[in-house]
Scaffold this motif. Sequence first.
Motif, mmCIF file in Angstrom:
data_model
loop_
_atom_site.group_PDB
_atom_site.id
_atom_site.type_symbol
_atom_site.label_atom_id
_atom_site.label_comp_id
_atom_site.label_asym_id
_atom_site.label_seq_id
_atom_site.Cartn_x
_atom_site.Cartn_y
_atom_site.Cartn_z
ATOM 1 N N SER A 113 0.818 -1.217 0.000
ATOM 2 C CA SER A 113 0.000 0.000 0.000
ATOM 3 C C SER A 113 0.850 1.264 0.000
ATOM 4 C CB SER A 113 -0.930 0.011 1.221
ATOM 5 O OG SER A 113 -0.188 0.154 2.431
ATOM 6 N N THR A 114 2.119 1.144 0.304
ATOM 7 C CA THR A 114 3.018 2.305 0.275
ATOM 8 C C THR A 114 3.695 2.467 -1.085
ATOM 9 O OG1 THR A 114 4.919 0.997 1.081
ATOM 10 C CG2 THR A 114 3.486 2.009 2.734
ATOM 11 N N ASN A 115 3.415 1.567 -2.017
ATOM 12 C CA ASN A 115 4.006 1.631 -3.350
ATOM 13 C C ASN A 115 3.174 2.578 -4.213
ATOM 14 O OD1 ASN A 115 4.900 1.175 -5.996
ATOM 15 N ND2 ASN A 115 5.321 -0.993 -5.610
ATOM 16 N N GLU A 116 3.667 3.789 -4.426
ATOM 17 C CA GLU A 116 2.922 4.797 -5.173
ATOM 18 C C GLU A 116 2.681 4.381 -6.617
ATOM 19 O OE1 GLU A 116 1.430 7.459 -4.111
ATOM 20 O OE2 GLU A 116 2.064 7.052 -2.052
ATOM 21 N N GLU A 117 3.603 3.625 -7.201
ATOM 22 C CA GLU A 117 3.433 3.162 -8.578
ATOM 23 C C GLU A 117 2.237 2.223 -8.687
ATOM 24 O OE1 GLU A 117 3.823 2.516 -12.581
ATOM 25 O OE2 GLU A 117 4.743 4.059 -11.328
ATOM 26 N N THR A 118 2.078 1.353 -7.682
ATOM 27 C CA THR A 118 0.930 0.444 -7.667
ATOM 28 C C THR A 118 -0.378 1.220 -7.587
ATOM 29 O OG1 THR A 118 2.186 -1.345 -6.628
ATOM 30 C CG2 THR A 118 -0.202 -1.415 -6.391
ATOM 31 N N LEU A 119 -0.441 2.205 -6.698
ATOM 32 C CA LEU A 119 -1.659 2.981 -6.519
ATOM 33 C C LEU A 119 -1.994 3.784 -7.770
ATOM 34 C CD1 LEU A 119 -1.204 4.316 -2.865
ATOM 35 C CD2 LEU A 119 -2.260 2.198 -3.649
ATOM 36 N N LYS A 120 -0.975 4.326 -8.408
ATOM 37 C CA LYS A 120 -1.196 5.143 -9.604
ATOM 38 C C LYS A 120 -1.663 4.300 -10.785
ATOM 39 C CE LYS A 120 1.157 8.381 -12.700
ATOM 40 N NZ LYS A 120 2.447 9.080 -12.990
ATOM 41 N N ARG A 121 -1.053 3.132 -10.965
ATOM 42 C CA ARG A 121 -1.349 2.300 -12.128
ATOM 43 C C ARG A 121 -2.634 1.499 -11.985
ATOM 44 N NH1 ARG A 121 2.616 -2.384 -14.762
ATOM 45 N NH2 ARG A 121 1.178 -2.994 -16.437
ATOM 46 N N PHE A 122 -2.915 1.001 -10.762
ATOM 47 C CA PHE A 122 -4.040 0.085 -10.588
ATOM 48 C C PHE A 122 -5.187 0.650 -9.748
ATOM 49 C CE2 PHE A 122 -0.281 -2.664 -11.218
ATOM 50 C CZ PHE A 122 -0.725 -3.430 -12.299
ATOM 51 N N GLY A 123 -5.030 1.821 -9.189
ATOM 52 C CA GLY A 123 -6.053 2.348 -8.283
ATOM 53 C C GLY A 123 -7.040 3.308 -8.917
ATOM 54 N N TYR A 124 -7.126 3.312 -10.236
ATOM 55 C CA TYR A 124 -8.006 4.242 -10.937
ATOM 56 C C TYR A 124 -9.482 3.907 -10.707
ATOM 57 C CZ TYR A 124 -7.974 0.239 -14.088
ATOM 58 O OH TYR A 124 -8.058 -1.035 -14.604
ATOM 59 N N GLY A 125 -10.315 4.944 -10.801
ATOM 60 C CA GLY A 125 -11.763 4.747 -10.753
ATOM 61 C C GLY A 125 -12.356 4.544 -9.380
#
Length: 403
Positions: A113-125
């Motif tokens: 959850s601290t991986n900003e790349e994960t949140l940006k790429r997969f957390g849309y919508g």
Amino acid sequence: MDYILSFLSGGLLQFSWWQVALVALVLTHITIVAVTLFLHRSQAHRGIDLHPAVMHFFRFWLWMTTGMVTKEWVAIHRKHHAKCEREGDPHSPMVFGINRVFFQGAELYRRESTNEETLKRFGYGTPDDWMEKNIYSRHSVMGILIMLAIDVALFGFLGLTVWAIQMAWIPFWAAGVVNGLGHFWGYRNYASPDTSTNVFPIGLIIGGEELHNNHHAYGTSAKFSTKWYEFDIGWGYIQMLRVLGLAKVRRMAPKLKLKPVVPAVSESTLEGIILHRYEVLARYTDMLKKTASDELARLKPQRRIGSADCHWSLLARAKNWLHHTDESRLEPAQKADLDIVLAQNQSLSTLVQMRTELTRIWESSSASSEQLLQDLQAWCHRAQQSGIEGLEQFALRLRRYAA
């Protein structure tokens, strides 16, 4: 003083221990429903649309009982599907080991959850309103502290136990059981390109998430049960919400259609096979394992002879690896043993080779539909001329698939 002691022992409600236990089960079940309906089926996979009021209730409830942030959960789960059991999968027992995922699954979530790349790429919508920005995401701990105060106020000292159960419920059942055992132990209806399993056919405790292999085969389906003997309580809740006009189903797993055997493979057959490819592969794997079992039975009387015993032992081990359509998932020693077994058994070798050729039909991204149809027709012809009874019967069944 008596009032204080009474409050500490039973809180405002003064429930008996079994009443408190019943309330705790109801509270944790609501949390499970919020995870499977809102976070998983609605937000992560868009299988259902929920009414805004229902969505916000679930968001508020999860903030109070788990402290989970919607965007983080959704992003991590979507990444799990995108990188399933490969480098980058946030919580795969194939990557981290079953013990770590089962007992430390929640910690793997927190780390990702601290991986900003994960949140940006997969957390849309995911929700991005004022409440999400200023309350739910910014003060994720506040909710569970409020829940602690409420539990203690209602149940006294027993409220601490209720709160502890609430805090451990999702990390154990979702992070540990689903993400751990759901890729390690159970049965498979579909030969999806991973090791996902259905932990149990009756999905009550985890809201239907027990049917994990079904979900990996048809990830966007709102309904997780696919066989007549399976039960998905989450789907039951969706049906109730639909009746009340509070939910809309967007996607469902396709129902298997089998038509009478036709003389020739048609475009409809091709479409049906591609649509139900994981079910096709599961049946093919069953045929492979049956062939291996028959060979083991044939060799069993000869086991006292040195070479026969060695062959039997190798085949007994290799039988457990025949479900792998991707040999890169095998350890080098497993791959070496499997190669020896296939070199010694022509029928198994033919079946494995024919499976590879069959999967190429639906994995091809450049061939035209006409070419794919010709390839399928040629495959069925070779299968029926193979002299292997199981493969001949399988080719006949393929002719029955329809879109």
